[in-house]
Design a protein around this motif. Structure first.
Motif, PDB file in Angstrom:
ATOM      1  N   UNK A 133      38.863  40.936  41.612  1.00  0.00           N
ATOM      2  CA  UNK A 133      38.451  39.676  41.006  1.00  0.00           C
ATOM      3  C   UNK A 133      39.142  39.429  39.682  1.00  0.00           C
ATOM      4  N   UNK A 134      39.248  40.457  38.860  1.00  0.00           N
ATOM      5  CA  UNK A 134      39.919  40.308  37.584  1.00  0.00           C
ATOM      6  C   UNK A 134      41.383  39.960  37.734  1.00  0.00           C
ATOM      7  N   UNK A 135      42.051  40.604  38.699  1.00  0.00           N
ATOM      8  CA  UNK A 135      43.465  40.313  38.947  1.00  0.00           C
ATOM      9  C   UNK A 135      43.642  38.891  39.479  1.00  0.00           C
ATOM     10  N   UNK A 136      42.760  38.497  40.369  1.00  0.00           N
ATOM     11  CA  UNK A 136      42.824  37.143  40.945  1.00  0.00           C
ATOM     12  C   UNK A 136      42.683  36.089  39.862  1.00  0.00           C
ATOM     13  N   UNK A 137      41.876  36.358  38.848  1.00  0.00           N
ATOM     14  CA  UNK A 137      41.655  35.369  37.797  1.00  0.00           C
ATOM     15  C   UNK A 137      42.924  35.069  36.997  1.00  0.00           C
ATOM     16  N   UNK A 138      43.826  36.032  36.905  1.00  0.00           N
ATOM     17  CA  UNK A 138      45.074  35.778  36.192  1.00  0.00           C
ATOM     18  C   UNK A 138      45.835  34.640  36.864  1.00  0.00           C
ATOM     19  N   UNK A 139      45.845  34.651  38.182  1.00  0.00           N
ATOM     20  CA  UNK A 139      46.542  33.603  38.934  1.00  0.00           C
ATOM     21  C   UNK A 139      45.707  32.317  38.989  1.00  0.00           C
ATOM     22  N   UNK A 140      44.391  32.474  39.117  1.00  0.00           N
ATOM     23  CA  UNK A 140      43.521  31.301  39.191  1.00  0.00           C
ATOM     24  C   UNK A 140      43.515  30.529  37.885  1.00  0.00           C
ATOM     25  N   UNK A 141      43.801  31.205  36.782  1.00  0.00           N
ATOM     26  CA  UNK A 141      43.845  30.514  35.490  1.00  0.00           C
ATOM     27  C   UNK A 141      44.913  29.435  35.482  1.00  0.00           C
ATOM     28  N   UNK A 142      46.029  29.698  36.145  1.00  0.00           N
ATOM     29  CA  UNK A 142      47.081  28.694  36.228  1.00  0.00           C
ATOM     30  C   UNK A 142      46.614  27.446  36.954  1.00  0.00           C
ATOM     31  N   UNK A 143      45.908  27.626  38.058  1.00  0.00           N
ATOM     32  CA  UNK A 143      45.363  26.480  38.788  1.00  0.00           C
ATOM     33  C   UNK A 143      44.339  25.746  37.930  1.00  0.00           C
TER      34      UNK A 143
END
Length: 204
Positions: free
Chosen positions: A164-174
């Motif tokens: 989840x933490x790793x996914x948030x790095x990419x989701x922050x861009x969206x």
């Protein structure tokens, strides 16, 4: 190096922009509505992560610090219904069914925030999610017109937590793109009065 800096800028923006809006379960201000975001089902029931979010909402309700819970999640398939599973869990933990409103088209965080404001008329709320997700939820709901405080429930640092933490790095861009371009959600639909009705009933 420049690429790494650029990649981390959205996450930095989320951290800075939401710093004053995060609270613990113990000190979050009272609000009329709490919004609980879906986090998956396991065998038709809330996943452990989702159950922790719902436990936090139930605690706030029992303590009289919220009046209504808006549960928002995915019901895009007939055999997958997050909002109904969330409602069933909450009623089993002391929240009356008439104080729970279901959003069946919360397909992602932006959709949930936009629909909370435009469909359900929520302009202020306590948001409940995991710590790795709550900053994005607060930033997106603020952009959608929902003034909010966020409660990030704690979890053990297992594989799901790291994912989840790793996914948030990419989701922050969206999230940055969503706040800039403000797209319509996947499904908007007509205005619903579920939250308004539940609040009126809560006050007798």
């Amino acid at each position: 190096m420049a690429g790494c800096v650029l990649a981390l800028l959205p996450s930095t923006w989320l951290y800075v922009s939401t710093a004053e809006r995060l609270r613990t379960l113990a000190d979050v201000p009272s609000a009329k509505v709490a919004v609980v975001f879906g986090a998956g089902l396991a065998g038709g029931e809330p996943s452990p992560y989702l159950a922790n979010r719902l436990d936090a909402a139930a605690t706030l309700y029992r303590e009289g610090r919220i009046e209504v819970v808006l549960v928002t999640g995915d019901n895009s398939r007939r055999d997958y219904d997050e909002p109904d599973a969330m409602r069933t869990y909450l009623t089993g933990h002391g929240v009356p069914s008439e104080r729970i409103v279901r959003d069946y088209a919360g397909f992602d965080t932006w959709d949930s925030c936009v629909r909370a404001r435009k469909i359900f008329g929520v302009d202020r709320a306590v948001l409940i999610s995991q710590g790795f997700h709550i900053r994005r939820a607060v930033a997106l709901c603020e952009a959608a017109g929902v003034a909010s405080y966020g409660v990030g429930v704690t979890e053990k640092h297992d594989v799901t937590w790291y994912y989840g933490g790793t996914r948030e790095v990419f989701a922050a861009g969206k999230a940055v793109l969503d706040t800039v371009f403000r797209p319509d959600p996947t499904f908007l639909g007509p205005r619903e009065n579920g939250v308004t009705k539940a609040l009126a009933e809560a006050r007798g």
